[in-house]
Each structure stands twice: as structure tokens, then as C-alpha cells.
Design an enzyme around this catalytic site. Structure first.
Site, mmCIF file in Angstrom:
data_model
loop_
_atom_site.group_PDB
_atom_site.id
_atom_site.type_symbol
_atom_site.label_atom_id
_atom_site.label_comp_id
_atom_site.label_asym_id
_atom_site.label_seq_id
_atom_site.Cartn_x
_atom_site.Cartn_y
_atom_site.Cartn_z
ATOM 1 N N HIS A 1 5.175 6.159 11.627
ATOM 2 C CA HIS A 1 5.052 5.867 10.192
ATOM 3 C C HIS A 1 4.158 7.064 9.646
ATOM 4 O O HIS A 1 3.213 6.890 9.833
ATOM 5 C CB HIS A 1 4.302 4.614 9.813
ATOM 6 C CG HIS A 1 3.932 3.806 8.531
ATOM 7 N ND1 HIS A 1 3.692 5.063 7.816
ATOM 8 C CD2 HIS A 1 3.959 2.895 7.883
ATOM 9 C CE1 HIS A 1 3.477 4.590 6.129
ATOM 10 N NE2 HIS A 1 3.426 3.025 6.518
ATOM 11 N N ARG B 1 11.745 4.354 3.062
ATOM 12 C CA ARG B 1 10.814 3.119 3.437
ATOM 13 C C ARG B 1 12.552 2.436 4.032
ATOM 14 O O ARG B 1 13.193 2.119 3.441
ATOM 15 C CB ARG B 1 9.629 1.838 3.324
ATOM 16 C CG ARG B 1 9.954 1.047 4.518
ATOM 17 C CD ARG B 1 8.831 -0.169 3.935
ATOM 18 N NE ARG B 1 7.525 0.677 5.291
ATOM 19 C CZ ARG B 1 6.239 0.427 4.829
ATOM 20 N NH1 ARG B 1 5.823 -1.087 4.264
ATOM 21 N NH2 ARG B 1 4.952 1.204 5.124
ATOM 22 N N LYS C 1 25.812 -3.218 -2.420
ATOM 23 C CA LYS C 1 27.101 -3.323 -1.917
ATOM 24 C C LYS C 1 27.721 -2.562 -1.039
ATOM 25 O O LYS C 1 28.859 -2.021 -0.830
ATOM 26 C CB LYS C 1 27.044 -2.454 -3.348
ATOM 27 C CG LYS C 1 26.891 -3.293 -4.880
ATOM 28 C CD LYS C 1 27.472 -2.336 -5.662
ATOM 29 C CE LYS C 1 26.722 -2.390 -7.654
ATOM 30 N NZ LYS C 1 27.028 -2.033 -8.258
ATOM 31 N N ARG D 1 0.764 -0.790 -0.089
ATOM 32 C CA ARG D 1 -0.301 -0.326 0.045
ATOM 33 C C ARG D 1 0.709 1.439 -0.006
ATOM 34 O O ARG D 1 0.504 1.817 -0.850
ATOM 35 C CB ARG D 1 -0.721 0.014 1.331
ATOM 36 C CG ARG D 1 -2.704 -0.867 1.256
ATOM 37 C CD ARG D 1 -2.420 -1.085 1.780
ATOM 38 N NE ARG D 1 -1.760 -2.388 2.755
ATOM 39 C CZ ARG D 1 -2.208 -3.453 2.315
ATOM 40 N NH1 ARG D 1 -2.691 -3.734 1.138
ATOM 41 N NH2 ARG D 1 -1.178 -4.166 2.801
ATOM 42 N N THR D 2 1.813 1.328 0.646
ATOM 43 C CA THR D 2 2.546 2.397 0.864
ATOM 44 C C THR D 2 3.477 3.056 -0.602
ATOM 45 O O THR D 2 2.554 3.928 -0.549
ATOM 46 C CB THR D 2 3.831 2.467 2.114
ATOM 47 O OG1 THR D 2 2.662 1.810 3.059
ATOM 48 C CG2 THR D 2 4.062 3.672 2.128
HETATM 49 C C1 NCD Z 1 1.874 -0.572 8.185
HETATM 50 C C2 NCD Z 1 4.327 -0.687 7.505
HETATM 51 O O1 NCD Z 1 4.230 -0.716 7.091
HETATM 52 O O2 NCD Z 1 4.158 -0.291 9.594
HETATM 53 N N1 NCD Z 1 1.575 -1.166 7.019
HETATM 54 C C3 NCD Z 1 1.751 -0.017 6.179
HETATM 55 O O3 NCD Z 1 2.468 0.664 5.734
HETATM 56 N N2 NCD Z 1 0.084 -0.162 5.586
HETATM 57 C C4 NCD Z 1 0.830 -2.001 9.127
HETATM 58 C C5 NCD Z 1 1.887 -3.778 8.973
HETATM 59 O O4 NCD Z 1 2.807 -3.458 8.645
HETATM 60 O O5 NCD Z 1 1.588 -3.758 10.136
#
Ligand code: NCD
Length: 310
Positions: A129, A101, A80, A51-52
Site C-alpha cells: 500500500h 485498489r 461480468k 480514506r484512500t
Molecule cells: C488500510 C488498508 O486499506 O490497507 N487502510 C487505509 O488505506 N488507510 C488499513 C486497513 O484497512 O486496516
């Protein structure tokens, strides 16, 4: 230049205006389809995501911009041994804004110190997040019409769940918020956050282990997955993973206007029969994630609806 690293990087006024823009986008997405023409978003994902990453990419494409990036650590020069600092210096030459991320807490912050473009924290380890929080806030505001005067139940892995940490910090800034923190003993909210975000500000909260006993008090039930990848051993994960499974039976005690949120991915903690319940808001959240990220990209690039610098 602004970045979004921590959920408190924006004031509540800024968040309100970002959510207003996201609502306008939801009402008329086409009106925003030229805003980012000739702009490029880089997605630097050192950890798995559906999703993100895709909602960031969808957001930029909806704004008329372009996207590039990588979706795993081993498909970038990180494999690397390249540092985040060198990677972001390079990406600053290729893109106008980036979402990162990383499994290491603080990596997006570190990147922002070396970056010539806005950096968005798309999740750093078990820490924060902030863009999921924007999604959550938009969903709560649309469902309940407000962000204050709510009893919020956070349930599941409150120790490693970064979405929980960011949401807790953010909601604690609104009037009349009360938290019920539902988790097994081992997965409680970290002490530092309890102190910083709740004790220090006198925010009322209780910790509970039994979801059903508190169900009737909740305006929002925020379910989370037990974060397998952050556990030190598989045994503990297996023991704790099914502590909470939300079912239609357990929801009988819930208020008719409660909303059920989950950042997704879901593993086993919400049974699929709950999906039909009008209180289930998690797929709506995934949709709202695109709108808030469109509004966020506009805000950080200083672009208005017409695409001009504001
Ligand atoms: C979450 C995350 O990556 O922290 N997912 C997301 O971005 N919607 C929650 C999760 O992974 O449980």
C-alpha cells in the site's frame, strides 16, 4: 511513463522531493488549485475504502482536476467477468491517471502493463500500500523532523497488513532505523519480507509479543487493525482481534515525544481516550494523505506548481 506499484519504485531522493512538495501544499493549498485543470483521475476500487479513495478524489479536486470511477467490484464490469487488463485499456481512454485498489496481490501491477496512463497501487490484497506509506512518512517527518535514526514499533496484524509491509520496506532504506515487530505468533511479518527487507540489508529488528514491555523504547508506535477480510476462518479472527488495545494506562511508559500512528480504520485497537493525547497522530495522517496524494499526482503527471510539464 511512471507508475507507483511498489514503495521502492521511487528513490529516497524522489520521496524527499515529493514530501517537500506535500509540505509546500500543506502550507499553501490555494497555490496549487489550478495545477491539474483539464486532467482527470480515475479511482478503480474493487475493495472497500474511505480514506484512500476519498483522499485521492479530494487531492485531484484540490488541484483543479476532475474525478470519475467506481467504488466497488459489483458496480463495475468486473462483476461480468472483465479482466483488469481490459478495464485499464478502457479507462486509459477516459482519464489521465488512475488509482486502483484490488483484493488480488499484483492486480495494479498487471494493470500497469496494459495501461496508457500512470497507475497508482492504492492497496493490493495483503501485499503493498505505497501511498499509505507516503502518508506515514510525511507524518513521521513532520513530527520527528527526520526519517532516520528512529526506533519503530509496528504492532498488530503484521502478516496481512499491507500498510506495514510497505512501511517496513520503505523505512529500511534510511540510516539508523531499528524495528520492534509486535504481534501474536500467528500474525508475524511474512518470512519473505524479513529476509528481503531486513536480513539482506542487516537492519536491526526484534520480534515481541508484549507491547508494554517494549513501549519505553519506541519513537513511533504504528498500530494496525487485525485484517478480518484476509482470514480463512472467523474463529481465528475472533481469538486474535483484541490482542492489542492501546489505552492511556499502557501509554504511561511511553516517551513523551513518541508518535502514535494508525492507517485507520480503527476497530478496537486504540481506545478513544487516546485520541486526546498529543502523541496521537492518526487523524493528522488522514489529513496528510491528501497532501501527499496531491504531490504524487503532480509528480506522475509531470506537472509543476504552475501546471506546466516539468
Ligand atoms: C488500510 C488498508 O486499506 O490497507 N487502510 C487505509 O488505506 N488507510 C488499513 C486497513 O484497512 O486496516
Amino acid at each position: 511513463m511512471r507508475h507507483l506499484i511498489d514503495p521502492l519504485d521511487f528513490t529516497t531522493q524522489e520521496i524527499n522531493s515529493l514530501l517537500d512538495t506535500a509540505d509546500e501544499i500543506a502550507a499553501d493549498r490555494k497555490a496549487f488549485s489550478q495545477v491539474c485543470q483539464s486532467k482527470t483521475l480515475a479511482t478503480l476500487f474493487y475493495e472497500p475504502s474511505t480514506r484512500t479513495r476519498l483522499s485521492f478524489e479530494s487531492a485531484m479536486l484540490n488541484l483543479g482536476g476532475r474525478v470519475l470511477g467506481f467504488a466497488s467490484q459489483d458496480s463495475s464490469s468486473a462483476a461480468k467477468g472483465e479482466s483488469v487488463a481490459d478495464t485499464i485499456r478502457t479507462v486509459s481512454c477516459y482519464a489521465d491517471i488512475c488509482a486502483m485498489r484490488h483484493p488480488k496481490e499484483g492486480a495494479p501491477f498487471q494493470a500497469s502493463r496494459y495501461s496508457r496512463i500512470p497507475v497508482i497501487n492504492a492497496g493490493d490484497g495483503g501485499h503493498q500500500h505505497p501511498t499509505q506509506t507516503l502518508t506515514d512518512l510525511m507524518t513521521i517527518r513532520r513530527r520527528r523532523g527526520r526519517l532516520g535514526n528512529l526506533t519503530i514499533g509496528l504492532c498488530g496484524d503484521l502478516k496481512f497488513g499491507r500498510t506495514v509491509h510497505s512501511l517496513l520496506k520503505s523505512l529500511a532504506r534510511y540510516e539508523g532505523i531499528r524495528f520492534i515487530l509486535i504481534s501474536p505468533e500467528e500474525l508475524r511479518v511474512p518470512e519473505y519480507l524479513i529476509e528481503e527487507a531486513l536480513w539482506a540489508k542487516g537492519i536491526p529488528f526484534v520480534e515481541a509479543e508484549d507491547m508494554e514491555r517494549v513501549m519505553d523504547q519506541l519513537d513511533i508506535l504504528y498500530m494496525t487493525r487485525v485484517q478480518r477480510e484476509r482470514f480463512f476462518n472467523e474463529e481465528d479472527y475472533v481469538r486474535l482481534k483484541d490482542t492489542y488495545i492501546l489505552t492511556p494506562e499502557k501509554l504511561r511508559a511511553a516517551r513523551p515525544d513518541m508518535s502514535i500512528l494508525h492507517p485507520l480504520p480503527r476497530v478496537n485497537e486504540i481506545s478513544i481516550e487516546v485520541d486526546e493525547d498529543p502523541r496521537a497522530a492518526y487523524f493528522e495522517q488522514a489529513q496528510n494523505g491528501v497532501y501527499v496524494r496531491m504531490a504524487l499526482i503532480m509528480m506522475l503527471l509531470g506537472l509543476s506548481r504552475e501546471g506546466a510539464k516539468c
